[in-house]
Motif scaffolding. Structure first.
Motif, PDB file in Angstrom:
ATOM      1  N   LEU A  39      52.811  95.636  80.845  1.00 34.63           N
ATOM      2  CA  LEU A  39      53.805  97.053  79.664  1.00 34.63           C
ATOM      3  C   LEU A  39      53.371  96.518  77.816  1.00 34.63           C
ATOM      4  O   LEU A  39      53.899  97.546  76.966  1.00 34.63           O
ATOM      5  CB  LEU A  39      54.732  97.184  80.478  1.00 34.63           C
ATOM      6  CG  LEU A  39      55.350  97.757  81.461  1.00 34.63           C
ATOM      7  CD1 LEU A  39      56.916  97.400  81.711  1.00 34.63           C
ATOM      8  CD2 LEU A  39      54.514  99.258  81.640  1.00 34.63           C
ATOM      9  N   GLY A  40      53.441  94.865  77.738  1.00 31.65           N
ATOM     10  CA  GLY A  40      52.871  94.970  76.076  1.00 31.65           C
ATOM     11  C   GLY A  40      52.293  95.934  75.295  1.00 31.65           C
ATOM     12  O   GLY A  40      52.767  96.214  74.208  1.00 31.65           O
ATOM     13  N   PRO A  41      50.885  96.208  76.337  1.00 32.85           N
ATOM     14  CA  PRO A  41      49.831  97.457  75.721  1.00 32.85           C
ATOM     15  C   PRO A  41      50.954  98.677  75.003  1.00 32.85           C
ATOM     16  O   PRO A  41      49.823  99.417  74.241  1.00 32.85           O
ATOM     17  CB  PRO A  41      49.138  96.868  77.261  1.00 32.85           C
ATOM     18  CG  PRO A  41      49.031  95.864  76.798  1.00 32.85           C
ATOM     19  CD  PRO A  41      50.330  95.795  76.738  1.00 32.85           C
TER      20      PRO A  41
ATOM     21  N   ILE B 134      60.699  94.328  78.585  1.00 34.27           N
ATOM     22  CA  ILE B 134      61.440  94.229  79.919  1.00 34.27           C
ATOM     23  C   ILE B 134      61.883  93.166  79.818  1.00 34.27           C
ATOM     24  O   ILE B 134      61.305  91.716  79.809  1.00 34.27           O
ATOM     25  CB  ILE B 134      60.222  94.346  81.220  1.00 34.27           C
ATOM     26  CG1 ILE B 134      61.303  94.133  82.491  1.00 34.27           C
ATOM     27  CG2 ILE B 134      58.834  94.346  81.620  1.00 34.27           C
ATOM     28  CD1 ILE B 134      60.534  94.852  83.680  1.00 34.27           C
ATOM     29  N   ASN B 135      63.512  93.229  80.531  1.00 28.77           N
ATOM     30  CA  ASN B 135      64.013  90.887  80.572  1.00 28.77           C
ATOM     31  C   ASN B 135      65.116  91.423  81.494  1.00 28.77           C
ATOM     32  O   ASN B 135      65.423  92.333  81.656  1.00 28.77           O
ATOM     33  CB  ASN B 135      64.615  91.019  79.197  1.00 28.77           C
ATOM     34  CG  ASN B 135      63.481  90.754  77.734  1.00 28.77           C
ATOM     35  OD1 ASN B 135      62.899  90.020  77.837  1.00 28.77           O
ATOM     36  ND2 ASN B 135      63.448  91.714  76.350  1.00 28.77           N
ATOM     37  N   SER B 136      65.183  89.916  82.078  1.00 26.66           N
ATOM     38  CA  SER B 136      66.389  90.148  82.521  1.00 26.66           C
ATOM     39  C   SER B 136      67.458  89.108  81.912  1.00 26.66           C
ATOM     40  O   SER B 136      67.185  88.282  81.138  1.00 26.66           O
ATOM     41  CB  SER B 136      66.089  88.774  83.199  1.00 26.66           C
ATOM     42  OG  SER B 136      64.465  88.831  84.130  1.00 26.66           O
ATOM     43  N   VAL B 137      68.767  89.513  81.775  1.00 28.16           N
ATOM     44  CA  VAL B 137      69.560  89.115  81.592  1.00 28.16           C
ATOM     45  C   VAL B 137      70.422  88.598  82.814  1.00 28.16           C
ATOM     46  O   VAL B 137      71.196  89.516  84.253  1.00 28.16           O
ATOM     47  CB  VAL B 137      70.440  90.509  80.941  1.00 28.16           C
ATOM     48  CG1 VAL B 137      72.355  90.417  81.150  1.00 28.16           C
ATOM     49  CG2 VAL B 137      70.026  91.284  79.498  1.00 28.16           C
TER      50      VAL B 137
ATOM     51  N   THR C 131      60.468  89.808  75.399  1.00 29.89           N
ATOM     52  CA  THR C 131      60.080  90.613  76.103  1.00 29.89           C
ATOM     53  C   THR C 131      59.437  89.230  78.104  1.00 29.89           C
ATOM     54  O   THR C 131      58.636  88.130  77.086  1.00 29.89           O
ATOM     55  CB  THR C 131      58.526  91.380  76.324  1.00 29.89           C
ATOM     56  OG1 THR C 131      58.594  92.294  77.831  1.00 29.89           O
ATOM     57  CG2 THR C 131      57.215  90.448  76.235  1.00 29.89           C
ATOM     58  N   GLY C 132      59.957  89.557  78.809  1.00 30.11           N
ATOM     59  CA  GLY C 132      59.345  88.998  79.485  1.00 30.11           C
ATOM     60  C   GLY C 132      60.033  87.828  79.851  1.00 30.11           C
ATOM     61  O   GLY C 132      60.409  85.796  80.468  1.00 30.11           O
ATOM     62  N   ALA C 133      61.345  88.003  79.256  1.00 27.62           N
ATOM     63  CA  ALA C 133      62.554  86.996  78.946  1.00 27.62           C
ATOM     64  C   ALA C 133      64.006  86.339  79.876  1.00 27.62           C
ATOM     65  O   ALA C 133      64.099  87.894  80.432  1.00 27.62           O
ATOM     66  CB  ALA C 133      63.175  87.305  77.438  1.00 27.62           C
ATOM     67  N   PHE C 134      64.417  85.612  80.010  1.00 27.50           N
ATOM     68  CA  PHE C 134      65.211  84.784  80.698  1.00 27.50           C
ATOM     69  C   PHE C 134      66.402  85.158  79.911  1.00 27.50           C
ATOM     70  O   PHE C 134      65.933  83.927  79.109  1.00 27.50           O
ATOM     71  CB  PHE C 134      65.366  84.014  81.379  1.00 27.50           C
ATOM     72  CG  PHE C 134      66.540  83.562  82.227  1.00 27.50           C
ATOM     73  CD1 PHE C 134      66.826  84.504  83.732  1.00 27.50           C
ATOM     74  CD2 PHE C 134      67.573  81.971  81.509  1.00 27.50           C
ATOM     75  CE1 PHE C 134      68.356  83.990  84.348  1.00 27.50           C
ATOM     76  CE2 PHE C 134      68.291  82.449  81.763  1.00 27.50           C
ATOM     77  CZ  PHE C 134      68.450  82.446  83.559  1.00 27.50           C
TER      78      PHE C 134
END
Ligand code: NDP
Length: 253
Positions: free
Chosen positions: A178-180, A185-188, A240-243
Motif C-alpha cells: 500500500l505504500g505506492p 497500515i500499522n499494528s497497535v 507504516t508496517g510498524a508494531f
C-alpha cells in the motif's frame, strides 16, 4: 480545527471498550465515524449520541463478524451511512478493533473455539481491509489492534495470541503493497486495558494486573485510543508496517 476534519472512519467493535474510546477520539478530531457493533445496539447508539452531543458526526452499523457474509453486511451499512452524510463512499480510516478473547486453557480448546477466534480476530480484519481498499483514497490509514500477548507468554491464551500474531502480519505485508498508494497500515498492541470484564471490579485483581505495567496501573481505553488517533493523522504519515507498543511498559519485563 480537528486533525481529521473531512475524514471518514470505520472502527470495528466500537460499542464498548477501546473501540468506543477510539470512535469518540476520532470524532473529536473531526472525523465522521461509523460505529460498528454486533449485539450492543444500545451501547453503539450511546456512542453515536455522545459524539453528536460534542458536535461530532457518527452513525451506527451492525454486522456480526466471523460468519459468512460478514464483510458484505458491514460495508452495506458503512457505505449507506457514508453516502447519506457525505454523498460519497470514500473511507479514509479503518480501525480493525473488534476481537474476542479465548479464556480457555490450551488443553480444553476445541477446534470450533479455535476456528471462531480466528474467524473474528484474524480472518475478518483481512477481508475488511481487502474490501475497505476499494473505498480508500491516497492518505488512507489502517490500524489493526493486536495485543502485547504476541511478545509476552500467557499459557492461558495461546490460541488467542496466535490470532494476534496473524493480525500483526497484516501490517508488515500490506505496508509494502500500500505504500505506492500512500496508505499506511500499522499494528497497535495494548496491554491489559479496562473493559467490561468483571475482573476489573475486583481491587486485588486490578492491583495484580496494574503491577505488570511500568506505570503500576491498568490501561484505560483512552490510553490506546490516543495512540490510534495519532496514527490516523497526517502527523503519522511516515510510519507504516510498524508494531506500536501501547502496553504502558508491560513488555519491558
Ligand atoms: P471489548 O470486549 O470491550 O469489546 C469488544 C467489541 O468487539 C465490542 O464492540 C463487540 O461488539 C465487538 N465484537 C466482539 N465480537 C464481535 C463479532 N463477532 N463481530 C462483531 N463485533 C464483535 O473489547 P476491548 O476493548 O477489551 O478490546 C478491543 C480489542 O483490543 C480487541 O481486539 C482485543 O483483542 C484487544 N485487546 C484487548 C486487551 C484488553 O486488556 N482489553 C488487551 C490487548 C488487546 P458488541 O458488544 O456490540 O457485540
Amino acid at each position: 480545527m480537528g486533525r481529521l476534519n473531512g475524514k471518514t472512519a470505520l472502527v470495528t467493535g466500537s460499542s464498548r471498550g477501546m473501540g468506543r474510546a477510539t470512535a469518540i477520539r476520532l470524532a473529536q478530531e473531526g472525523a465522521l465515524v461509523a460505529v460498528h457493533y454486533t449485539n450492543g445496539k444500545e451501547a453503539a447508539d450511546d456512542v453515536v449520541a455522545t459524539i453528536e452531543k460534542d458536535g461530532g458526526r457518527a452513525f451506527a452499523v451492525r454486522a456480526e463478524l466471523g460468519v459468512t457474509g460478514d464483510v458484505h453486511e458491514l460495508f452495506l451499512g458503512v457505505e449507506q451511512g457514508l453516502k447519506d452524510r457525505t454523498g460519497s463512499t470514500e473511507l479514509n480510516i479503518l480501525v480493525n478493533n473488534a476481537g474476542v478473547m479465548g479464556g480457555v486453557a490450551a488443553e480444553d480448546t476445541t477446534p470450533e473455539q479455535f476456528d471462531r477466534l480466528y474467524a473474528v480476530n484474524a480472518k475478518a480484519p483481512f477481508f475488511i481491509i481487502q474490501r475497505a481498499l476499494k473505498n480508500m483514497p491516497s492518505g488512507g490509514r489502517i490500524i489493526n489492534i493486536s495485543s502485547g500477548l504476541t511478545k509476552v507468554a500467557n499459557p492461558e491464551e495461546i490460541a488467542y495470541a496466535m490470532t494476534k500474531g496473524a493480525v500483526e502480519q497484516l501490517a508488515l505485508h500490506f505496508a509494502k503493497l500500500l505504500g505506492p498508494r500512500n496508505i499506511t497500515i500499522n499494528s497497535v498492541a495494548p496491554g491489559i486495558t479496562r473493559n467490561g470484564n468483571p475482573a476489573f471490579d475486583i481491587p486485588e485483581v486490578v492491583d495484580q494486573m496494574a503491577a505488570l505495567s511500568a506505570f503500576n496501573r491498568v490501561g484505560e481505553p483512552q490510553d490506546v485510543a490516543d495512540v490510534v488517533a495519532f496514527l490516523a493523522t497526517d502527523d503519522a504519515r511516515w510510519i507504516t508496517g510498524a508494531f506500536v507498543d501501547a502496553t504502558g511498559g508491560t513488555l519491558l519485563g
